[in-house]
Enzyme design. Structure first.
Site, PDB file in Angstrom:
ATOM      1  N   SER A  44       0.863  -0.789  -0.257  1.00  0.00           N
ATOM      2  CA  SER A  44       0.091   0.001  -0.173  1.00  0.00           C
ATOM      3  C   SER A  44       0.951   1.435  -0.281  1.00  0.00           C
ATOM      4  CB  SER A  44      -1.105   0.484   1.469  1.00  0.00           C
ATOM      5  OG  SER A  44      -1.720  -0.853   1.165  1.00  0.00           O
ATOM      6  N   ASP A  67      -7.819  -4.339   0.745  1.00  0.00           N
ATOM      7  CA  ASP A  67      -8.438  -4.136   2.213  1.00  0.00           C
ATOM      8  C   ASP A  67      -9.705  -3.483   2.119  1.00  0.00           C
ATOM      9  OD1 ASP A  67      -6.689  -4.958   3.931  1.00  0.00           O
ATOM     10  OD2 ASP A  67      -6.190  -3.037   4.889  1.00  0.00           O
ATOM     11  N   ASN A  87     -11.110 -13.219  -5.275  1.00  0.00           N
ATOM     12  CA  ASN A  87     -11.212 -11.901  -4.311  1.00  0.00           C
ATOM     13  C   ASN A  87      -9.671 -12.372  -5.635  1.00  0.00           C
ATOM     14  OD1 ASN A  87     -10.633  -9.660  -3.179  1.00  0.00           O
ATOM     15  ND2 ASN A  87      -8.408 -10.841  -2.463  1.00  0.00           N
ATOM     16  N   SER A 111      -2.094 -11.012  -2.905  1.00  0.00           N
ATOM     17  CA  SER A 111      -2.085 -12.003  -3.671  1.00  0.00           C
ATOM     18  C   SER A 111      -1.633 -13.554  -3.677  1.00  0.00           C
ATOM     19  CB  SER A 111      -1.879 -11.608  -5.533  1.00  0.00           C
ATOM     20  OG  SER A 111      -1.447 -10.239  -5.367  1.00  0.00           O
TER      21      SER A 111
HETATM   22  N1  LIG Z   1       9.835   1.493   2.396  1.00  0.00           N
HETATM   23  C1  LIG Z   1       9.517   1.859   3.493  1.00  0.00           C
HETATM   24  N2  LIG Z   1       9.977   1.555   4.401  1.00  0.00           N
HETATM   25  C2  LIG Z   1       9.811   2.241   5.458  1.00  0.00           C
HETATM   26  N3  LIG Z   1       8.957   1.815   6.499  1.00  0.00           N
HETATM   27  C3  LIG Z   1       8.043   1.322   4.936  1.00  0.00           C
HETATM   28  C4  LIG Z   1       7.953   1.234   3.761  1.00  0.00           C
HETATM   29  N4  LIG Z   1       7.279   0.082   2.833  1.00  0.00           N
HETATM   30  C5  LIG Z   1       6.102   0.063   4.150  1.00  0.00           C
HETATM   31  N5  LIG Z   1       6.637   0.551   5.833  1.00  0.00           N
HETATM   32  C6  LIG Z   1       6.287   0.539   6.562  1.00  0.00           C
HETATM   33  O1  LIG Z   1       5.880  -0.572   6.383  1.00  0.00           O
HETATM   34  C7  LIG Z   1       4.260  -0.902   7.254  1.00  0.00           C
HETATM   35  C8  LIG Z   1       3.368  -1.818   6.193  1.00  0.00           C
HETATM   36  O2  LIG Z   1       3.039  -1.422   5.392  1.00  0.00           O
HETATM   37  P1  LIG Z   1       1.888  -1.444   3.936  1.00  0.00           P
HETATM   38  O3  LIG Z   1       0.766  -0.391   4.861  1.00  0.00           O
HETATM   39  O4  LIG Z   1       2.066  -0.447   3.052  1.00  0.00           O
HETATM   40  O5  LIG Z   1       2.187  -2.969   4.044  1.00  0.00           O
HETATM   41  P2  LIG Z   1       1.745  -3.813   3.169  1.00  0.00           P
HETATM   42  O6  LIG Z   1       1.912  -4.876   2.377  1.00  0.00           O
HETATM   43  O7  LIG Z   1       0.274  -2.906   2.160  1.00  0.00           O
HETATM   44  O8  LIG Z   1       0.497  -4.589   4.309  1.00  0.00           O
HETATM   45  P3  LIG Z   1      -0.938  -5.659   4.215  1.00  0.00           P
HETATM   46  O9  LIG Z   1      -1.069  -6.694   3.095  1.00  0.00           O
HETATM   47  O10 LIG Z   1      -1.783  -5.738   5.441  1.00  0.00           O
HETATM   48  O11 LIG Z   1      -2.271  -4.256   3.792  1.00  0.00           O
HETATM   49  C9  LIG Z   1       3.911   0.342   7.266  1.00  0.00           C
HETATM   50  O12 LIG Z   1       3.574   0.939   8.488  1.00  0.00           O
HETATM   51  C10 LIG Z   1       4.380   0.734   6.499  1.00  0.00           C
HETATM   52  O13 LIG Z   1       4.729   2.758   7.053  1.00  0.00           O
HETATM   53 MG   LIG Z   2      -1.874  -2.999   2.087  1.00  0.00          MG
END
Ligand SMILES: Nc1ncnc2c1ncn2[C@@H]1O[C@H](COP(=O)(O)OP(=O)(O)OP(=O)(O)O)[C@@H](O)[C@H]1O
Ligand SMILES: [Mg+2]
Length: 208
Positions: A44, A67, A87, A111
């Site tokens: 995300s 989400d 999904n 995924s």
């Molecule tokens: N490149 C980055 N550097 C530092 N922190 C990061 C980075 N990418 C993501 N984060 C931190 O890691 C956490 C998880 O990131 P994110 O919500 O984007 O993950 P996600 O893959 O979308 O997870 P989910 O599948 O649960 O939605 C967040 O707190 C985000 O701020």
């Molecule tokens: Mg996410």
């Protein structure tokens, strides 16, 4: 009337304005940037950063975040394998529509199953499906645990959590891989930059 008999009487309606005209209008090419990886790997974060970067370059994108979609379109689905498959199928179909509309569609979903992602790739023509693998170690994702879900999964309070008691199948032929270098994760801006460079090099950010 059964669904089967309905589907036998379905036709394709052609529209007077086509994909090429819309792409010309937007001066870009429609595609799907499909971001896959473990929960907490930064999907995300990349999607938001990428969308912002494209916007600043005058390019139209739209984020389909797993989400968010589960609040509406996919609210009837859970996390058992067949629900996960449905999904992904639905998001693939919606992504295809957005790409057809000429947009750069950014889909960010765990995924976890390769066959589901590959089915989406097949839905689109191959160069228009850009798979981005957030190759972050489970330990990092678990340490971040932004939603507290790993803690619940480890405590057995969530069943079938990807990476803990449900598999994640990494891509074998993804277009882009985002990973740590020297133990550090690239910044959100750097991750977005990597994808923008790819899109630019492949000609998605202009129409000719
Ligand atoms: N490149 C980055 N550097 C530092 N922190 C990061 C980075 N990418 C993501 N984060 C931190 O890691 C956490 C998880 O990131 P994110 O919500 O984007 O993950 P996600 O893959 O979308 O997870 P989910 O599948 O649960 O939605 C967040 O707190 C985000 O701020
Ligand atoms: Mg996410």
């Amino acid at each position: 009337m059964s669904t089967l008999s309905n589907s036998r009487n379905i036709f394709w309606q052609e529209c007077p304005v086509g994909k090429h005209e819309r792409q010309k209008l937007l001066n870009q090419k429609g595609c799907v940037v499909w971001i896959t990886g473990l929960s907490g790997s930064g999907k995300s974060t990349l999607a938001c950063s990428l969308s912002r970067e494209l916007y600043s370059r005058g390019k139209l994108s739209y984020v389909l975040d797993g989400d968010n979609l589960r609040h509406g379109l996919n609210r009837d689905l859970g996390f058992k394998p067949e629900d996960r498959t449905e999904n992904i199928r639905r998001v693939g179909e919606v992504g295809k529509l957005f790409a057809e509309a000429g947009l750069i569609c950014i889909a960010s979903l765990i995924s976890p199953y390769r066959k589901d992602r590959d089915a989406c790739r097949t839905m689109l023509s191959d160069p228009n499906f850009i798979e981005v693998f957030m190759n972050m170690p489970l330990e990092l994702c678990e340490e971040r645990d932004a939603k507290g879900l790993y803690k619940l999964a480890r405590a057995g309070k969530i069943k079938g959590f990807t990476g803990i008691d449900d598999p994640y199948e990494p891509p074998v032929n993804c277009e882009i891989e985002i990973q740590q270098t020297g133990g550090f994760c690239p910044t959100p801006g750097a991750m977005a930059g990597q994808v923008v460079s790819y899109l630019e090099n492949k000609g998605f950010l202009q129409y000719q």
